[in-house]
Motif scaffolding. Structure first.
Motif, PDB file in Angstrom:
ATOM      1  N   THR A  89       1.264  -0.998   0.477  1.00 17.71           N
ATOM      2  CA  THR A  89      -0.122   0.086   0.208  1.00 17.71           C
ATOM      3  C   THR A  89       0.931   0.996   0.070  1.00 17.71           C
ATOM      4  OG1 THR A  89      -1.778  -1.176   0.819  1.00 17.71           O
ATOM      5  CG2 THR A  89      -1.967   1.595   1.201  1.00 17.71           C
ATOM      6  N   LEU A  90       1.894   1.332   0.616  1.00 17.78           N
ATOM      7  CA  LEU A  90       2.872   2.409   0.311  1.00 17.78           C
ATOM      8  C   LEU A  90       3.605   2.730  -0.503  1.00 17.78           C
ATOM      9  CD1 LEU A  90       4.357   1.851   4.490  1.00 17.78           C
ATOM     10  CD2 LEU A  90       2.707   3.817   3.519  1.00 17.78           C
ATOM     11  N   LEU A  91       4.091   1.552  -1.018  1.00 15.43           N
ATOM     12  CA  LEU A  91       4.604   1.649  -2.256  1.00 15.43           C
ATOM     13  C   LEU A  91       3.570   2.269  -3.861  1.00 15.43           C
ATOM     14  CD1 LEU A  91       7.562  -1.460  -2.150  1.00 15.43           C
ATOM     15  CD2 LEU A  91       7.657   0.642  -2.092  1.00 15.43           C
ATOM     16  N   ALA A  92       2.793   1.790  -3.173  1.00 14.97           N
ATOM     17  CA  ALA A  92       1.487   2.228  -3.946  1.00 14.97           C
ATOM     18  C   ALA A  92       1.572   3.388  -4.062  1.00 14.97           C
ATOM     19  CB  ALA A  92       0.375   1.146  -4.070  1.00 14.97           C
ATOM     20  N   LEU A  93       1.072   4.003  -3.027  1.00 18.96           N
ATOM     21  CA  LEU A  93       1.197   5.211  -2.520  1.00 18.96           C
ATOM     22  C   LEU A  93       2.224   5.939  -2.920  1.00 18.96           C
ATOM     23  CD1 LEU A  93      -0.790   5.358   1.343  1.00 18.96           C
ATOM     24  CD2 LEU A  93      -1.636   6.141  -1.154  1.00 18.96           C
ATOM     25  N   PHE A  94       3.542   5.932  -3.108  1.00 20.80           N
ATOM     26  CA  PHE A  94       4.537   6.371  -3.300  1.00 20.80           C
ATOM     27  C   PHE A  94       4.370   6.280  -4.726  1.00 20.80           C
ATOM     28  CE2 PHE A  94       9.117   6.005  -4.435  1.00 20.80           C
ATOM     29  CZ  PHE A  94       9.476   7.154  -3.683  1.00 20.80           C
ATOM     30  N   SER A  95       4.259   4.971  -5.409  1.00 22.74           N
ATOM     31  CA  SER A  95       4.375   5.404  -6.791  1.00 22.74           C
ATOM     32  C   SER A  95       3.128   6.496  -7.748  1.00 22.74           C
ATOM     33  CB  SER A  95       3.661   4.314  -7.585  1.00 22.74           C
ATOM     34  OG  SER A  95       5.076   3.023  -7.070  1.00 22.74           O
ATOM     35  N   VAL A  96       1.857   6.433  -7.412  1.00 20.96           N
ATOM     36  CA  VAL A  96       1.170   7.458  -7.524  1.00 20.96           C
ATOM     37  C   VAL A  96       1.646   9.287  -6.754  1.00 20.96           C
ATOM     38  CG1 VAL A  96      -1.226   8.493  -7.796  1.00 20.96           C
ATOM     39  CG2 VAL A  96      -0.593   5.898  -7.184  1.00 20.96           C
ATOM     40  N   ALA A  97       2.241   9.682  -6.062  1.00 14.14           N
ATOM     41  CA  ALA A  97       3.160  10.194  -5.528  1.00 14.14           C
ATOM     42  C   ALA A  97       4.338  11.015  -6.594  1.00 14.14           C
ATOM     43  CB  ALA A  97       3.072  10.416  -4.125  1.00 14.14           C
ATOM     44  N   THR A  98       5.219   9.688  -6.904  1.00 14.56           N
ATOM     45  CA  THR A  98       6.797  10.148  -7.653  1.00 14.56           C
ATOM     46  C   THR A  98       5.345  10.790  -9.323  1.00 14.56           C
ATOM     47  OG1 THR A  98       6.526   7.637  -8.660  1.00 14.56           O
ATOM     48  CG2 THR A  98       7.838   8.725  -6.297  1.00 14.56           C
ATOM     49  N   ALA A  99       4.293   9.725  -9.723  1.00 16.30           N
ATOM     50  CA  ALA A  99       3.930   9.975 -11.257  1.00 16.30           C
ATOM     51  C   ALA A  99       3.066  11.796 -10.938  1.00 16.30           C
ATOM     52  CB  ALA A  99       2.821   9.390 -11.467  1.00 16.30           C
ATOM     53  N   VAL A 100       2.632  11.700 -10.561  1.00 20.92           N
ATOM     54  CA  VAL A 100       1.924  13.353  -9.971  1.00 20.92           C
ATOM     55  C   VAL A 100       3.062  14.203 -10.462  1.00 20.92           C
ATOM     56  CG1 VAL A 100       0.575  14.323  -9.119  1.00 20.92           C
ATOM     57  CG2 VAL A 100      -0.262  12.484  -9.192  1.00 20.92           C
ATOM     58  N   PHE A 101       4.649  13.956  -9.127  1.00 20.51           N
ATOM     59  CA  PHE A 101       5.067  15.361  -9.248  1.00 20.51           C
ATOM     60  C   PHE A 101       6.118  15.069  -9.569  1.00 20.51           C
ATOM     61  CE2 PHE A 101       3.175  15.118  -4.334  1.00 20.51           C
ATOM     62  CZ  PHE A 101       2.940  16.005  -4.695  1.00 20.51           C
ATOM     63  N   PHE A 102       6.373  13.802 -10.502  1.00 13.07           N
ATOM     64  CA  PHE A 102       7.741  14.112 -11.021  1.00 13.07           C
ATOM     65  C   PHE A 102       7.699  13.699 -12.582  1.00 13.07           C
ATOM     66  CE2 PHE A 102       9.581  13.364  -6.813  1.00 13.07           C
ATOM     67  CZ  PHE A 102      10.432  13.782  -6.873  1.00 13.07           C
ATOM     68  N   HIS A 103       6.605  13.008 -12.993  1.00  9.63           N
ATOM     69  CA  HIS A 103       6.041  12.162 -14.660  1.00  9.63           C
ATOM     70  C   HIS A 103       4.849  13.104 -15.253  1.00  9.63           C
ATOM     71  CE1 HIS A 103       9.660   9.998 -13.928  1.00  9.63           C
ATOM     72  NE2 HIS A 103       8.722   9.761 -12.768  1.00  9.63           N
ATOM     73  N   SER A 104       4.179  14.342 -14.717  1.00 10.53           N
ATOM     74  CA  SER A 104       3.001  15.363 -14.738  1.00 10.53           C
ATOM     75  C   SER A 104       2.345  15.509 -15.548  1.00 10.53           C
ATOM     76  CB  SER A 104       2.180  15.844 -13.754  1.00 10.53           C
ATOM     77  OG  SER A 104       3.457  16.681 -13.818  1.00 10.53           O
ATOM     78  N   ALA A 105       4.003  16.115 -16.848  1.00  5.11           N
ATOM     79  CA  ALA A 105       4.338  16.908 -18.082  1.00  5.11           C
ATOM     80  C   ALA A 105       3.540  15.619 -19.546  1.00  5.11           C
ATOM     81  CB  ALA A 105       5.404  16.999 -18.200  1.00  5.11           C
ATOM     82  N   LEU A 106       2.747  15.466 -19.529  1.00  4.11           N
ATOM     83  CA  LEU A 106       2.512  14.445 -20.582  1.00  4.11           C
ATOM     84  C   LEU A 106       2.044  14.387 -21.707  1.00  4.11           C
ATOM     85  CD1 LEU A 106      -1.256  13.022 -18.514  1.00  4.11           C
ATOM     86  CD2 LEU A 106       1.472  12.706 -18.230  1.00  4.11           C
TER      87      LEU A 106
END
Length: 142
Positions: A89-106
């Protein structure tokens, strides 16, 4: 004791069948990206700090420390199947957070791919969180 849904031993969780080992292999494969990413941050903290700073997050040193801890310790715990539901669960939340903060230039194809890679990883991790570590895990031995 609850009776199994099936009398077929191959369908009973913990029956030492191939699905038990597939669950362990799946955890290990999911964990690989976290462990390697954490190690790369330890090996080259300057680049990692620069990347964290480039997206405008406050306290990049603290963020780097948290990322290293989550990735390495969480990855190893996932491989071992230790507190699997919580760790996944923590790693899933971490993955979503890193997607949003670091990879959101779609609009950038590379960032688009990284964003959805992280989202897909979160999906796999939520499956692990839902069903646990399986028979081949520390959780199953406790």
């Amino acid at each position: 004791m609850i009776a199994p849904v099936s009398n077929n031993p191959a369908l009973i969780v913990g029956g030492n069948n191939s699905s038990d080992y597939a669950a362990a292999a799946g955890r290990a494969l999911l964990a690989t990206i976290f462990i390697l990413s954490g190690i790369s941050k330890v090996a080259d903290p300057t680049s990692s700090l620069g990347y964290i700073s480039s997206v405008g997050l406050p306290f990049p040193e603290v963020g780097l420390g948290i990322a290293i801890l989550v990735e390495i310790v969480g990855g190893i715990a996932l491989v071992l199947g230790y507190r699997t539901k919580l760790v996944a669960t923590l790693l899933a939340l971490f993955s979503v957070a890193t997607a949003v903060f670091f990879h959101s230039a779609l609009g950038d194809q590379n960032q688009f791919i990284h964003f959805f890679k992280n989202i897909a990883m979160a999906g796999g991790l939520l499956q692990v969180a839902a069903f646990g570590g399986g028979a081949v895990s520390i959780d199953n031995r406790r």
